[in-house]
Structure formats: C-alpha cells, structure tokens
Design a protein around this motif. Structure first.
Motif, PDB file in Angstrom:
ATOM      1  N   ASP A 112       2.920   6.341  -6.264  1.00 44.77           N
ATOM      2  CA  ASP A 112       1.699   5.162  -6.500  1.00 44.77           C
ATOM      3  C   ASP A 112       2.316   3.822  -5.804  1.00 44.77           C
ATOM      4  O   ASP A 112       3.446   3.522  -5.632  1.00 44.77           O
ATOM      5  N   PRO A 113       1.438   3.476  -4.483  1.00 45.36           N
ATOM      6  CA  PRO A 113       2.249   2.027  -3.487  1.00 45.36           C
ATOM      7  C   PRO A 113       1.848   0.335  -4.014  1.00 45.36           C
ATOM      8  O   PRO A 113       1.591  -0.365  -4.215  1.00 45.36           O
ATOM      9  N   LEU A 172       4.679  -2.156  -4.603  1.00 42.33           N
ATOM     10  CA  LEU A 172       4.432  -2.437  -2.710  1.00 42.33           C
ATOM     11  C   LEU A 172       3.540  -3.458  -2.931  1.00 42.33           C
ATOM     12  O   LEU A 172       3.869  -4.628  -2.362  1.00 42.33           O
ATOM     13  N   LEU A 197       3.511   5.869   3.220  1.00 39.73           N
ATOM     14  CA  LEU A 197       2.331   5.628   3.771  1.00 39.73           C
ATOM     15  C   LEU A 197       2.103   5.320   6.072  1.00 39.73           C
ATOM     16  O   LEU A 197       2.994   5.613   6.843  1.00 39.73           O
ATOM     17  N   GLN A 210      11.895   1.111  -0.027  1.00 37.52           N
ATOM     18  CA  GLN A 210      11.326   1.338  -0.984  1.00 37.52           C
ATOM     19  C   GLN A 210       9.613   2.068  -0.611  1.00 37.52           C
ATOM     20  O   GLN A 210       8.998   1.830  -1.333  1.00 37.52           O
ATOM     21  N   VAL A 211       9.446   2.087   0.749  1.00 35.91           N
ATOM     22  CA  VAL A 211       8.544   2.665   0.869  1.00 35.91           C
ATOM     23  C   VAL A 211       8.930   3.773   2.111  1.00 35.91           C
ATOM     24  O   VAL A 211       9.431   3.033   3.170  1.00 35.91           O
ATOM     25  N   LEU A 232       0.903   0.026   6.063  1.00 34.47           N
ATOM     26  CA  LEU A 232       1.635  -1.232   5.482  1.00 34.47           C
ATOM     27  C   LEU A 232       1.657  -2.166   6.696  1.00 34.47           C
ATOM     28  O   LEU A 232       0.673  -3.728   6.253  1.00 34.47           O
ATOM     29  N   THR A 287      10.311  -6.472   1.839  1.00 33.97           N
ATOM     30  CA  THR A 287      10.516  -4.732   1.074  1.00 33.97           C
ATOM     31  C   THR A 287      10.998  -4.321   2.111  1.00 33.97           C
ATOM     32  O   THR A 287      11.225  -3.793   3.855  1.00 33.97           O
ATOM     33  N   ARG A 312      -2.692   8.489  -3.935  1.00 26.35           N
ATOM     34  CA  ARG A 312      -1.927   9.312  -3.504  1.00 26.35           C
ATOM     35  C   ARG A 312      -0.947   9.391  -4.531  1.00 26.35           C
ATOM     36  O   ARG A 312      -0.849   9.149  -6.260  1.00 26.35           O
ATOM     37  N   PRO A 317       7.123   5.882  -2.017  1.00 29.81           N
ATOM     38  CA  PRO A 317       5.062   5.999  -1.306  1.00 29.81           C
ATOM     39  C   PRO A 317       5.568   6.505   0.109  1.00 29.81           C
ATOM     40  O   PRO A 317       6.541   5.946   0.943  1.00 29.81           O
ATOM     41  N   LEU A 320      -5.605   3.833   0.161  1.00 24.13           N
ATOM     42  CA  LEU A 320      -3.924   3.567  -0.670  1.00 24.13           C
ATOM     43  C   LEU A 320      -4.299   3.949  -1.943  1.00 24.13           C
ATOM     44  O   LEU A 320      -3.169   4.212  -2.351  1.00 24.13           O
TER      45      LEU A 320
END
Lengths: 284, 128
Positions: free
Chosen positions: A274-275, A278, A249, A221-222, A254, A143, A271, A247, A268
């Motif tokens: 949207d995670p 992930l 975070l 990706q995050v 994480l 990730t 939001r 997203p 979580l």
C-alpha cells in the motif's frame, strides 16, 4: 502542445494506471499526448537474429504511421515499447537493407527520422527538471526513491542513447526534481526476469528478491519503474520477498503525487504494498 | 540441420553476426547473467563450446533461460553481443520445431493476471 503518443497493448488494458498517470501528469505540465489514430502491438521484443525483418514489421508500421502526424516525435512510455520502437527506428535510419526491406513490405516510405522519446526525456528536455522543481509541492521532500530502470531502457547504449547502460541517471535527476532523494540502488539496471515469469518462475522470484533486498538496503521507501512487466513481476512475487513492504509505483504515479493530482486519476488503489504512507507524507 | 559439430558454430555465427572465436573466456557475461542461478551452462561455457564446435549445445537449456536483458552484451570486453548468440541458438532450435513454451502450459490464473507484453515476448522468444 500536443505530441503523438503510442500507448501500446499492455497500457491499453493491464497497465492502464501507467497510461492514465502519464497522460494526467504530463497534461498538468502542459504536454498533451495524443494517441495515434491507428496502432498495433509493437512486437514487444527486438529480434536479435540477423535479417529477422519480419520481427520488426509491427514497430516499423507504427513508426511510419506516426511520422505522418508531422510532429517529428513519438512518445511512448512502456519500457518494452520504447526499447523496440527506438531500436527498429535506429535500424530503419542506419541500415539501407532494413529500410528497403521494411518499406517494401509495408509499402511505405519511412526514413527513420522520427525521434522516439520517453516521457522522462520530455520532462528533462521540454519541461526541464529545474522548472519541474518549481511546479511540485513539498510532499515528497526527503522521500527515498529507488529508481528501477530494469533491462530495457538503457541497453544497448549505442542504440538506446539513454545514458550509461548500467548507470543511467535521468530517473534520479527526475526524483531530485520532485524533492525526493534517490536511494543507493545497486540493482537499478538489473533484469527482473522479464517474460520468464511464464516459463521459469523460480528465476523471476530470485531476481525479485535480490531487487527488493537491494532497495531495502538503500533505505528506499518506494521503487519506481516505467515497465509494466517489472511492476507485475515485483508485485506478484512481493508477498514472499518484500519484507519491508516497499510499494512499486510507476514513475508517472510518483510525478502525479508530487503534482497533487487526485489519486483516483493515478490508478493507485488496491495494490499489494500500500502506498498510503507515501501519500500521507505527500498530503502533509 | 542435424546440429553436429562445427556446423552449429558456423550457423550461430551466421545468424547472430557474432564471432565466437573472439571470446577470451573472461566470464564477465556469466557473472552478470540474470539467469546464472538457473542455467545448466553459463554464457561463458556456451561460448567455449561454440569454439570447440560442440553440437550438443542445442540440447542445453541456457538459451531458454536467457531473458535477453543484454547485460552480457553491455559488458563483453571483446565486443561480442552474447544475447545475439543465445538468440541464434534459440532460432536453430525453433527452426527444427524445438521450443519450451506452449500455450497449453499456461494456467488460467496467470493468463488472467499477466501483462500482455509478457505473453507476446515469451512466445516470440520461447516457442517455435
């Protein structure tokens, strides 16, 4: 092992997710955080005018009370709290005038010997990134994570001691320990516009756009952060500028995902970006 | 404090603990400034006006745009803590009752949303 912990006013209410995820994730790793019996707001900003000791009183009182816990450490996770508490602590330790004036005012006898620690430092020094690597599943493998430090964690370098003021590395090492891949992210220590969200919204919108663009360019990706205000600014201006729907975070969320903590304990839900993707990767 | 001429420079020097005459006008502070697209006068120009002793500096908006992110402070090759200079300019204004943010300026919607830390920090930096 229980360590004195200062949650701070924002974590008490608006950023409860950061408080919850930090406590939950560290508990799984054997580090129990025990909130200070009494605390106030830290003051949020370090006074930059010389001799503005009244601006340091709130933090100095928190530090003096924390020292009475006898542990020698104080953990705090919000980037603002960490910045202010660490700098006021530095002033009390290194400036005779600051120490004398603050102690006289508060009727305390605090010497500045407390170590103010961020959970990332606990993970590095108490848990160890090598040990952390062995504790997490393979869910985050590959990730791509943009490590967003923002402005408060690493500057000024001489007082914050958090690595290079514009290229710290602890969060990237943390991500690698979780099995993730730190993304190239040239904006990692740039400011999101901070409290100007109340005064110069256009400025914040511009910086948020830059941050999302830089994160997307690195294939992130995050984005992870430890600052509730960065998190808020990024999400609040996300609709217009976050075309890749990355997203945002908290790093502790994480960590919680990597440790397979149920997501309802990590705050979580609900939001903007949207995670879920992930999380699906993590559950695979 | 009328804010004329060299008086402002001397006051800024006293409050910030920084010596504006060390500035060599390289512009690294401006280049990395978070507020550079919004400021009427970039940090390098603020430093120059301080060297000239220009009292009109107090009426510029730059000090109120500053986010105290300390990028300028980290980068200055002359070791000037430029963020402290901006703070001193704010302080001079705040002491004469000039500021840019009042509680009444904030709408109910943002108040319901914004983290507490933003309110405390913004009022500490931007209101008198």
């Amino acid at each position: 092992m229980s360590i004195p912990y200062f949650p701070g006013c924002t974590l008490h209410v608006k950023a409860k997710a950061l408080d919850d995820s930090t406590r939950a994730a560290l508990a799984v790793l054997g580090l129990e955080l025990s909130g200070l019996p009494e605390w106030t707001c830290c003051g949020t900003v370090f006074p930059l005018a010389r001799n503005n000791y009244i601006g340091m009183v709130a933090s100095a009182r928190i530090l003096a009370n924390a020292a009475k816990q006898g542990d020698g450490r104080l953990v705090t996770v919000c980037s603002f709290c960490y910045h202010v508490l660490k700098r006021v602590n530095h002033a009390v330790r290194n400036s005779d005038e600051a120490r004398t004036k603050l102690n006289d005012y508060l009727e305390e006898d605090y010497d500045g010997q407390l170590r103010v620690l961020h959970p990332l430092e606990l993970l590095r020094d108490e848990v160890g990134f090598g040990a952390l690597r062995n504790r997490v599943g393979a869910g985050l493998k590959g990730t791509r994570v943009a490590c967003y430090y923002g402005c408060m964690l690493s500057r000024p370098a001489a007082e914050m001691d958090f690595g290079d003021p514009e290229d710290p590395a602890v969060m990237e090492k943390f991500v690698a320990a979780l099995g993730g891949e730190p993304a190239d992210f040239s904006w990692k220590t740039k400011c999101c516009g901070s409290y100007q969200v109340l005064n110069e919204q256009g400025l914040v919108a511009g910086r948020v756009k830059d941050i999302f663009q830089a994160a997307a360019a690195g294939g992130a990706q995050v984005i992870i952060t430890s600052c509730p205000l960065c998190q808020y600014n990024l999400e609040a201006h996300s609709e217009a500028d976050n075309h890749s729907r990355i997203p945002v975070l908290y790093f502790a969320q994480l960590l919680g995902i990597a440790l397979e903590i149920p997501i309802n304990k990590l705050g979580l839900a609900g939001r903007y970006a949207d995670p879920e993707a992930l999380l699906q990767g993590a559950r695979r | 404090m009328t804010g004329t001429g060299i008086e402002v420079t001397l006051k800024v020097r006293e409050i910030s603990g920084q010596n504006p005459f060390l500035c060599m006008q390289c512009g690294l502070c401006s280049a990395g400034c978070t507020g550079k697209g919004t400021m009427d006068m970039l940090p390098r120009q603020v430093m120059r006006l301080l060297q000239f002793g220009s009292g009109k500096l107090l009426d510029e908006r730059s000090m109120w745009i500053c986010t105290t992110c300390l990028t300028c402070t980290a980068r200055c090759p002359r070791g000037i803590d430029v963020a402290r200079v901006m703070e001193a300019l704010r302080a001079l204004n705040q002491r004469r009752g000039v500021s840019v943010l009042a509680p009444a300026d904030l709408g109910a919607e943002i108040l319901a949303d914004v983290p507490q830390m933003a309110l405390t920090s913004a009022f500490r930096k931007l209101s008198a």
